[in-house]
Scaffold this motif. Structure first.
Motif, PDB file in Angstrom:
ATOM      1  N   SER A  54       0.629  -1.510   0.471  1.00 58.54           N
ATOM      2  CA  SER A  54      -0.522   0.591  -0.318  1.00 58.54           C
ATOM      3  C   SER A  54       0.463   1.397  -0.614  1.00 58.54           C
ATOM      4  CB  SER A  54      -1.467   0.545   1.466  1.00 58.54           C
ATOM      5  OG  SER A  54       0.016  -0.330   2.190  1.00 58.54           O
ATOM      6  N   PRO A  55       0.787   2.187  -0.405  1.00 62.29           N
ATOM      7  CA  PRO A  55       1.332   3.314  -0.870  1.00 62.29           C
ATOM      8  C   PRO A  55       1.471   4.001   1.306  1.00 62.29           C
ATOM      9  CG  PRO A  55      -1.313   4.030  -0.753  1.00 62.29           C
ATOM     10  CD  PRO A  55      -1.334   2.321  -1.221  1.00 62.29           C
ATOM     11  N   ASP A  56       2.570   5.028   1.302  1.00 66.04           N
ATOM     12  CA  ASP A  56       3.114   5.296   2.041  1.00 66.04           C
ATOM     13  C   ASP A  56       3.096   7.240   1.681  1.00 66.04           C
ATOM     14  OD1 ASP A  56       4.145   6.232   4.692  1.00 66.04           O
ATOM     15  OD2 ASP A  56       6.221   5.848   4.277  1.00 66.04           O
ATOM     16  N   ASP A  57       1.631   7.619   1.243  1.00 67.27           N
ATOM     17  CA  ASP A  57       1.148   8.804   1.546  1.00 67.27           C
ATOM     18  C   ASP A  57       1.631   9.569   2.503  1.00 67.27           C
ATOM     19  OD1 ASP A  57       0.536   8.296  -1.168  1.00 67.27           O
ATOM     20  OD2 ASP A  57      -1.681   7.706   0.113  1.00 67.27           O
ATOM     21  N   PRO A  58       2.165  11.145   2.125  1.00 63.28           N
ATOM     22  CA  PRO A  58       2.349  11.911   3.787  1.00 63.28           C
ATOM     23  C   PRO A  58       1.259  12.227   3.925  1.00 63.28           C
ATOM     24  CG  PRO A  58       2.104  12.741   1.303  1.00 63.28           C
ATOM     25  CD  PRO A  58       2.413  11.220   0.974  1.00 63.28           C
ATOM     26  N   PHE A 225     -10.648  16.378   1.649  1.00 58.82           N
ATOM     27  CA  PHE A 225     -10.015  14.929   1.806  1.00 58.82           C
ATOM     28  C   PHE A 225     -11.324  14.045   1.175  1.00 58.82           C
ATOM     29  CE2 PHE A 225     -10.085  12.586   5.829  1.00 58.82           C
ATOM     30  CZ  PHE A 225      -8.502  12.234   5.583  1.00 58.82           C
ATOM     31  N   GLN A 226     -12.327  13.556   0.421  1.00 59.22           N
ATOM     32  CA  GLN A 226     -13.308  13.181   0.286  1.00 59.22           C
ATOM     33  C   GLN A 226     -12.254  12.634  -1.634  1.00 59.22           C
ATOM     34  OE1 GLN A 226     -17.399  14.640   0.162  1.00 59.22           O
ATOM     35  NE2 GLN A 226     -16.983  15.434   2.114  1.00 59.22           N
ATOM     36  N   THR A 231      -9.403   9.927  -5.503  1.00 63.79           N
ATOM     37  CA  THR A 231      -8.560   9.423  -6.284  1.00 63.79           C
ATOM     38  C   THR A 231      -7.591   7.704  -5.712  1.00 63.79           C
ATOM     39  OG1 THR A 231      -7.988  11.544  -6.510  1.00 63.79           O
ATOM     40  CG2 THR A 231      -6.179  10.306  -6.948  1.00 63.79           C
ATOM     41  N   ALA A 232      -7.757   7.750  -4.314  1.00 57.01           N
ATOM     42  CA  ALA A 232      -6.517   6.404  -4.016  1.00 57.01           C
ATOM     43  C   ALA A 232      -7.725   4.896  -4.045  1.00 57.01           C
ATOM     44  CB  ALA A 232      -6.118   6.617  -2.469  1.00 57.01           C
ATOM     45  N   HIS A 233      -8.919   4.889  -4.420  1.00 55.24           N
ATOM     46  CA  HIS A 233     -10.155   4.442  -4.440  1.00 55.24           C
ATOM     47  C   HIS A 233     -10.535   3.421  -3.129  1.00 55.24           C
ATOM     48  CE1 HIS A 233      -9.197   3.626  -8.624  1.00 55.24           C
ATOM     49  NE2 HIS A 233      -8.149   4.201  -8.384  1.00 55.24           N
ATOM     50  N   LEU A 234     -10.314   4.552  -2.017  1.00 52.78           N
ATOM     51  CA  LEU A 234     -10.465   4.523  -0.672  1.00 52.78           C
ATOM     52  C   LEU A 234     -12.285   4.697  -0.304  1.00 52.78           C
ATOM     53  CD1 LEU A 234      -7.731   5.604   1.166  1.00 52.78           C
ATOM     54  CD2 LEU A 234      -7.754   3.343   0.323  1.00 52.78           C
ATOM     55  N   GLN A 238     -15.821   2.076  -3.633  1.00 51.75           N
ATOM     56  CA  GLN A 238     -15.339   1.428  -4.689  1.00 51.75           C
ATOM     57  C   GLN A 238     -14.164   0.330  -3.261  1.00 51.75           C
ATOM     58  OE1 GLN A 238     -13.210   5.348  -4.353  1.00 51.75           O
ATOM     59  NE2 GLN A 238     -13.154   4.802  -7.007  1.00 51.75           N
ATOM     60  N   TRP A 239     -14.758  -0.054  -2.201  1.00 53.64           N
ATOM     61  CA  TRP A 239     -14.301  -1.446  -1.140  1.00 53.64           C
ATOM     62  C   TRP A 239     -12.598  -0.953  -0.380  1.00 53.64           C
ATOM     63  CZ3 TRP A 239     -17.648  -5.117   0.070  1.00 53.64           C
ATOM     64  CH2 TRP A 239     -19.367  -4.702   0.138  1.00 53.64           C
ATOM     65  N   GLY A 240     -13.017  -0.272  -0.490  1.00 57.13           N
ATOM     66  CA  GLY A 240     -11.180   0.465  -0.098  1.00 57.13           C
ATOM     67  C   GLY A 240     -11.285   1.063   1.750  1.00 57.13           C
TER      68      GLY A 240
END
Length: 317
Positions: A54-58, A225-226, A231-234, A238-240
């Motif tokens: 999974s991405p380590d986004d700031p 925030f939404q 964008t991150a499919h969350l 999107q079942w994230g």
């Protein structure tokens, strides 16, 4: 006379570990085997992590919001001033907004909790933070001296003007009766862009305060925030599910909560939160009672999955 050998005498007579080995013998380099195993496993871990991790986004901050989406920040700050944001109309535990509570049938559980964390969005998110500046804007005095009706009119007019401006850009808002609202939201935008607003909202006047509630509420009232979640499919459809701090894995156990929000009657219910929480409590309680429920507790014996797993043990029984 009993001639059956005792278990102890049988073990002595059939001591497999003590028998000499008569099979083939070859050299075995344990160090070489260990090195190959570590290298191969290490390469697999690194490779699979690079592909599937999974991405380590700031972290999302008010500073990043003000810098990346200033128009959304100003629009949200205006809604906080006017008391029209989601937080302002949420109800308990933040405020006593009429008809804002979620109910379980005729039971108003949300109202029963009371207003335990009072949040006046205009003061909490805009006015009080601006007062902490070394040079608070003069518009604060105008806002404070105004009547509630004047404040409502100013914020409503400015919200309408922002929605009509190209890309919601405050710099292109048409002239109108907005009072001190543009000055207040502009000063708050500058404060957030400098990184000062994050500390003020989180600290709350107390040292070592780890309460992020004000920051999260403010962020949640905007669309920035939404949009990050989408964008991150969350988002829910999107079942994230992801909740990361640094490299900490996401909370995969939340999938069941997310599932109920996608199906009826929860999906379209105004009481979705309380309904989903109630269902999860019932399921959790039922899980603890499985050993005591006749029929249900016998399912493992009737569905012999364990025999498939331990088939070597059950083969000759």
């Amino acid at each position: 006379m009993n001639t059956t050998p005792s278990p102890m005498s049988w073990r002595k007579a059939d001591n497999i570990a003590g028998r000499p080995w008569r099979g083939r013998v070859r050299e075995y380099d344990l160090f070489k085997e260990l090195t190959i195993g570590v290298v191969v496993v290490g390469l697999l871990v690194v490779g699979l992590s690079a592909i599937f991790s999974s991405p380590d986004d700031p972290g999302v901050t008010l500073k990043s919001w003000a810098t990346t989406a200033p128009s959304d920040f100003v629009a949200t700050a205006t809604a906080e001033l006017g008391g029209t944001s989601d937080t302002a109309g949420y109800g308990p535990p933040y405020n006593a907004t009429p008809d804002a509570t979620q109910k379980l049938g005729f039971i108003d559980l949300q109202a029963m909790s009371g207003v335990r964390l009072p949040v006046d969005t205009a003061n909490a998110f805009v006015v009080n933070p601006l007062k902490t500046l070394a040079r608070p804007p003069a518009a604060l005095a105008t806002w404070t001296a105004a009547t509630a009706q004047e404040q409502t009119t100013w914020t409503a007019n400015y919200s309408t003007a922002l929605a009509a401006a190209p890309n919601g850009d405050p710099a292109h808002v048409a002239a109108g009766s907005y009072g001190p609202v543009p000055a207040l939201t502009g000063a708050l935008l500058g404060m957030a862009g400098d990184g000062n607003l994050d500390g003020v909202l989180q600290n709350g006047g107390q040292p070592y305060n780890l309460d992020y509630t004000p920051t999260i509420l403010f962020l949640g009232d905007g669309s920035y925030f939404q949009n990050l979640a989408a964008t991150a499919h969350l988002t829910g459809d999107q079942w994230g599910v992801m909740n990361e701090t640094g490299n900490t894995p996401g909370q995969s156990w939340l999938w069941l909560f997310s599932l109920f929000y996608q199906i009826e009657p929860f999906k379209s219910s105004p009481n979705a939160d309380i309904l989903v929480v109630t269902v999860m409590l019932v399921l959790s309680f039922a899980l603890t009672l499985i050993p005591f429920i006749p029929g249900l507790r016998s399912l493992p014996r009737k569905i012999p999955v364990h025999r498939l797993i331990w088939r070597d043990y059950y083969r000759n029984r």
